[in-house]
Design a protein around this motif. Structure first.
Motif, PDB file in Angstrom:
ATOM      1  N   LEU A 106       0.819  -1.218   0.000  1.00 48.78           N
ATOM      2  CA  LEU A 106       0.000   0.000   0.000  1.00 48.78           C
ATOM      3  C   LEU A 106       0.846   1.258   0.000  1.00 48.78           C
ATOM      4  O   LEU A 106       0.384   2.327  -0.423  1.00 48.78           O
ATOM      5  CB  LEU A 106      -0.919  -0.008   1.222  1.00 48.78           C
ATOM      6  CG  LEU A 106      -1.993   1.088   1.294  1.00 48.78           C
ATOM      7  CD1 LEU A 106      -3.041   0.877   0.205  1.00 48.78           C
ATOM      8  CD2 LEU A 106      -2.653   1.112   2.668  1.00 48.78           C
ATOM      9  N   GLY A 114      -1.116   5.871  -0.301  1.00 48.23           N
ATOM     10  CA  GLY A 114      -0.972   4.791   0.656  1.00 48.23           C
ATOM     11  C   GLY A 114      -0.009   5.165   1.773  1.00 48.23           C
ATOM     12  O   GLY A 114      -0.221   4.808   2.937  1.00 48.23           O
ATOM     13  N   MET A 153      -8.064  -2.916   0.284  1.00 46.40           N
ATOM     14  CA  MET A 153      -7.847  -2.300   1.583  1.00 46.40           C
ATOM     15  C   MET A 153      -9.098  -2.367   2.453  1.00 46.40           C
ATOM     16  O   MET A 153      -9.008  -2.568   3.669  1.00 46.40           O
ATOM     17  CB  MET A 153      -7.395  -0.849   1.419  1.00 46.40           C
ATOM     18  CG  MET A 153      -6.987  -0.207   2.737  1.00 46.40           C
ATOM     19  SD  MET A 153      -6.292   1.438   2.550  1.00 46.40           S
ATOM     20  CE  MET A 153      -7.767   2.389   2.209  1.00 46.40           C
TER      21      MET A 153
END
Length: 304
Positions: A42, A58, A282
């Motif tokens: 991420l 991220g 996510m």
């Protein structure tokens, strides 16, 4: 060595690990988070499909998540795990896991695995063709097949170093190959003291062999006469964790199986995020991290 027994140790600093840390730390427990946040997939991403946020990086999410978790009392330690020892019920500590990082030893009542599933490959000739014939991505799974043989581990981070140390008890000679090492100086000294042959500043050019591996060709023109090549590029993967802890995997052998409380088949071990399977998003990771954090806290409180 850390003398304090943690209530919960979380492996991984991605969204699942951070959310698990937030929810478990809010319960007033001793929560330790292990990992390197810039290694999360991420970190380099730009998020535009997460509820209630506009486009955001991220990196920003991960940094903010760590601040949140720390505000509730979670402690972060910027090292990956080398090995995990299951509880010895005959020891004074009882039902406690021992976690070895690059420089420290921690003990904990519960573990939440949030390490993701990426198993990076070298992408060199012979890697695919010789997989299962001397090429492996899991030292703990396959190391015993190479007792008394000469082997090489490829990788410059903690998983590779831990794998090399493990192999010194099995192989006749162990090489460790990396273009660049990113490990603590104390760990590098341990590698040298263990007699591991370090090859720094070189890349793997080719893995050679026929019915099995017979060599590793480096880009400086040298060749290592090894029969086993263990590729460990990053943190510990799902197979390594399962081999050490006895957690069940799904049919694809890629993901850890959990129930709706994110519990694995091993008491005290929970898992969340990509390591539990798709969708690799996510939103799913955060939700599972929440559930795992609460469930682990409940488990610890019951055991007190």
């Amino acid at each position: 060595m850390s003398e304090t027994i943690q209530d919960i140790v979380i492996l991984g600093t991605g969204p699942a690990g951070l959310q698990a840390a937030i929810h478990s730390a809010r319960k007033g427990l001793k929560v330790l988070v292990l990992g390197k946040n810039d290694k999360s997939s991420l970190w380099w991403a730009h998020i535009e499909n997460f509820c209630c946020t506009l486009e955001i990086s991220g990196e920003q999410i991960l940094k903010t998540g760590q601040i949140q978790a720390e505000s509730f009392g979670a402690v972060f330690f910027n090292e990956d795990v080398l090995s995990i020892v299951p509880p010895d019920l005959m020891s004074p500590d009882g039902n406690v896991f021992t976690i070895n990082t690059e420089t420290k030893v921690f003990k904990t009542k519960s573990i939440i695995i949030c390490t993701g599933t990426t198993r990076n490959k070298l992408g060199v000739p012979g890697e695919k063709e010789l997989f299962g014939k001397g090429v492996s991505y899991c030292v703990e799974c396959d190391g015993n097949f190479f007792r008394g043989e000469e082997v090489a581990v490829v990788g410059g981070e903690s998983a590779a170093a831990g794998g090399a140390l493990h192999l010194t008890h099995l192989a006749s000679k162990t090489h460790l190959v990396a273009k660049k090492f990113s490990i603590a100086p104390e760990l590098m000294q341990r590698l040298k003291d263990a007699g591991i042959i370090i090859h720094e500043g070189v890349d793997v050019k080719e893995i050679t062999g026929g019915i099995g591996v017979d060599g590793l060709v480096l880009d400086d023109g040298s060749k290592l006469d090894v029969t086993g090549v263990f590729i460990e590029l990053g943190a510990k993967g799902v197979m390594s964790l399962a081999a050490e802890l006895g957690t069940s995997l799904d049919e694809s052998m890629k993901f850890i199986e959990t129930d709706k409380q994110q519990r694995t088949n091993v008491p005290g071990i929970f898992a969340a995020g990509d390591i539990c399977g798709p969708p690799l998003q996510m939103a799913k990771a955060v939700g599972e991290g929440c559930v795992a954090g609460l469930a682990a806290a409940k488990f610890v409180n019951r055991s007190k």
